[in-house]
Design a protein around this motif. Sequence first.
Motif, short mmCIF file in Angstrom:
data_model
loop_
_atom_site.label_atom_id
_atom_site.label_comp_id
_atom_site.label_asym_id
_atom_site.label_seq_id
_atom_site.Cartn_x
_atom_site.Cartn_y
_atom_site.Cartn_z
N VAL A 2 22.57 38.61 -20.02
CA VAL A 2 23.58 39.34 -20.76
C VAL A 2 24.90 39.26 -19.99
O VAL A 2 24.95 39.52 -18.79
N GLU A 3 25.96 38.89 -20.69
CA GLU A 3 27.28 38.77 -20.06
C GLU A 3 27.91 40.16 -19.95
O GLU A 3 28.16 40.82 -20.96
N ILE A 4 28.16 40.61 -18.73
CA ILE A 4 28.77 41.91 -18.49
C ILE A 4 30.27 41.71 -18.23
O ILE A 4 30.67 40.88 -17.42
N LYS A 5 31.10 42.48 -18.94
CA LYS A 5 32.55 42.29 -18.87
C LYS A 5 33.20 43.34 -17.96
O LYS A 5 32.75 44.49 -17.90
N ASN A 6 34.29 42.93 -17.31
CA ASN A 6 35.08 43.88 -16.55
C ASN A 6 36.17 44.47 -17.44
O ASN A 6 36.38 44.00 -18.58
N PRO A 7 36.88 45.50 -16.99
CA PRO A 7 37.89 46.14 -17.84
C PRO A 7 38.97 45.20 -18.37
O PRO A 7 39.41 45.35 -19.52
N GLU A 8 39.40 44.25 -17.57
CA GLU A 8 40.42 43.31 -18.03
C GLU A 8 39.89 42.43 -19.17
O GLU A 8 40.61 42.13 -20.13
N GLN A 9 38.65 42.03 -19.07
CA GLN A 9 38.05 41.21 -20.12
C GLN A 9 37.85 42.03 -21.40
O GLN A 9 38.05 41.52 -22.51
N ILE A 10 37.47 43.27 -21.25
CA ILE A 10 37.33 44.14 -22.41
C ILE A 10 38.67 44.34 -23.10
O ILE A 10 38.76 44.38 -24.34
N ALA A 11 39.74 44.42 -22.33
CA ALA A 11 41.08 44.54 -22.93
C ALA A 11 41.41 43.31 -23.77
O ALA A 11 42.01 43.43 -24.85
N LYS A 12 41.02 42.12 -23.31
CA LYS A 12 41.24 40.91 -24.10
C LYS A 12 40.41 40.94 -25.38
O LYS A 12 40.87 40.54 -26.45
N MET A 13 39.18 41.43 -25.28
CA MET A 13 38.34 41.53 -26.47
C MET A 13 38.92 42.55 -27.45
O MET A 13 38.79 42.40 -28.67
N ARG A 14 39.57 43.57 -26.92
CA ARG A 14 40.23 44.56 -27.78
C ARG A 14 41.37 43.88 -28.56
O ARG A 14 41.56 44.16 -29.74
N GLU A 15 42.11 43.00 -27.90
CA GLU A 15 43.16 42.25 -28.60
C GLU A 15 42.57 41.46 -29.76
O GLU A 15 43.11 41.46 -30.88
N ALA A 16 41.48 40.75 -29.49
CA ALA A 16 40.83 39.97 -30.55
C ALA A 16 40.32 40.89 -31.65
O ALA A 16 40.42 40.58 -32.85
N GLY A 17 39.77 42.05 -31.26
CA GLY A 17 39.25 43.00 -32.24
C GLY A 17 40.31 43.53 -33.17
O GLY A 17 40.07 43.72 -34.37
N LEU A 18 41.50 43.77 -32.65
CA LEU A 18 42.59 44.27 -33.50
C LEU A 18 43.06 43.21 -34.48
O LEU A 18 43.49 43.53 -35.60
N VAL A 19 42.98 41.94 -34.09
CA VAL A 19 43.29 40.87 -35.04
C VAL A 19 42.27 40.87 -36.17
O VAL A 19 42.62 40.73 -37.35
N VAL A 20 40.99 41.03 -35.83
CA VAL A 20 39.96 41.11 -36.86
C VAL A 20 40.22 42.29 -37.80
O VAL A 20 40.09 42.17 -39.03
N ALA A 21 40.63 43.42 -37.25
CA ALA A 21 40.95 44.58 -38.08
C ALA A 21 42.08 44.26 -39.05
O ALA A 21 42.07 44.70 -40.22
N ALA A 22 43.07 43.49 -38.60
CA ALA A 22 44.17 43.09 -39.47
C ALA A 22 43.69 42.16 -40.58
O ALA A 22 44.14 42.25 -41.73
N VAL A 23 42.76 41.27 -40.25
CA VAL A 23 42.17 40.39 -41.26
C VAL A 23 41.43 41.22 -42.31
O VAL A 23 41.55 40.99 -43.52
N HIS A 24 40.69 42.22 -41.85
CA HIS A 24 39.97 43.09 -42.77
C HIS A 24 40.93 43.79 -43.74
O HIS A 24 40.68 43.84 -44.95
N ALA A 25 41.99 44.35 -43.21
CA ALA A 25 42.93 45.09 -44.04
C ALA A 25 43.55 44.18 -45.11
O ALA A 25 43.66 44.56 -46.29
N ALA A 26 43.93 42.97 -44.70
CA ALA A 26 44.58 42.06 -45.64
C ALA A 26 43.61 41.53 -46.69
O ALA A 26 43.97 41.43 -47.88
#
Length: 278
Positions: A2-26
């Motif tokens: 299992v790939e364990i992420k550090n806080p900086e990597q989670i922040a990058k995944m949060r950026e990607a997640g917010l893009v997905v949220a924008a795709v959902h809204a549109a």
Amino acid sequence: MVEIKNPEQIAKMREAGLVVAAVHAATAEAAVPGATTKDLDEVARKVLADHGAKPNFLGYGGFPATICTSVNDVVVHGIPDDKTVLKDGDLISVDAGAIVDGWHGDAAYTAFVGTGHSPELVELSRVTEESMWAGIAAMRTGNRLIDVSRAIESYIRRQPKPGGGKYGIIEDYGGHGIGTSMHMDPHLLNYVSRKRGKGPKLVPGFCLAIEPMVSLGTPHTEVMPDEWTVVTLDHTWSSHWEHSIALTEEGPLVLTAVDGGRAKLAELGVTAAPDPLA
């Protein structure tokens, strides 16, 4: 592993997640009677381009589109095209993903096209979504993977189905780890299987895409000749909800929810982790 992420990597995944949220809204705004599923795919492509993100579905295993559009009895992996025209009363599940600096986000939602949906369909989507949140609330340090599966299944089994009978918890597909790839270990069942054991222990840095799929009938599916589209074996309609979640030292962070899952988790007595991008 299992790939364990550090806080900086989670922040990058949060950026990607917010893009997905924008795709959902549109795409949710575009899912109206008369639109084709290809129209929704084009909307998603534009949102990704506008955010400087890459699609993680396009080309994945040969998949030919940016998002999955699964209508009515299609459970997952429906391919957008210009022949599938949305009609008043349809149910559509949209699954979308994004890559930002090599880190992935992945989430899905079910939408009602037009009006006039039966209470049975409204309840189907509600039960599926709420079971996802039950699974998210079970992402706690010290729990095991099976605890997430149990929370999802238990919620669904407790819900009375309008008209009687039981909901079908789709057996052939489930959630997964996510991070530097869209699909990673571990595989997450949406029900408890004694054959699979308890699974790994949840620790800070553990990231999962939790995605229950529920039908009005059978838990069994078949793949159509295009080798992607998955339909229920009895052609009853289904719902699909998904979020990507990171477990942090301060609790779960729903990477693909605009508010990080704060409001919904609060209803369940769980405090969401602070947003690293706030």
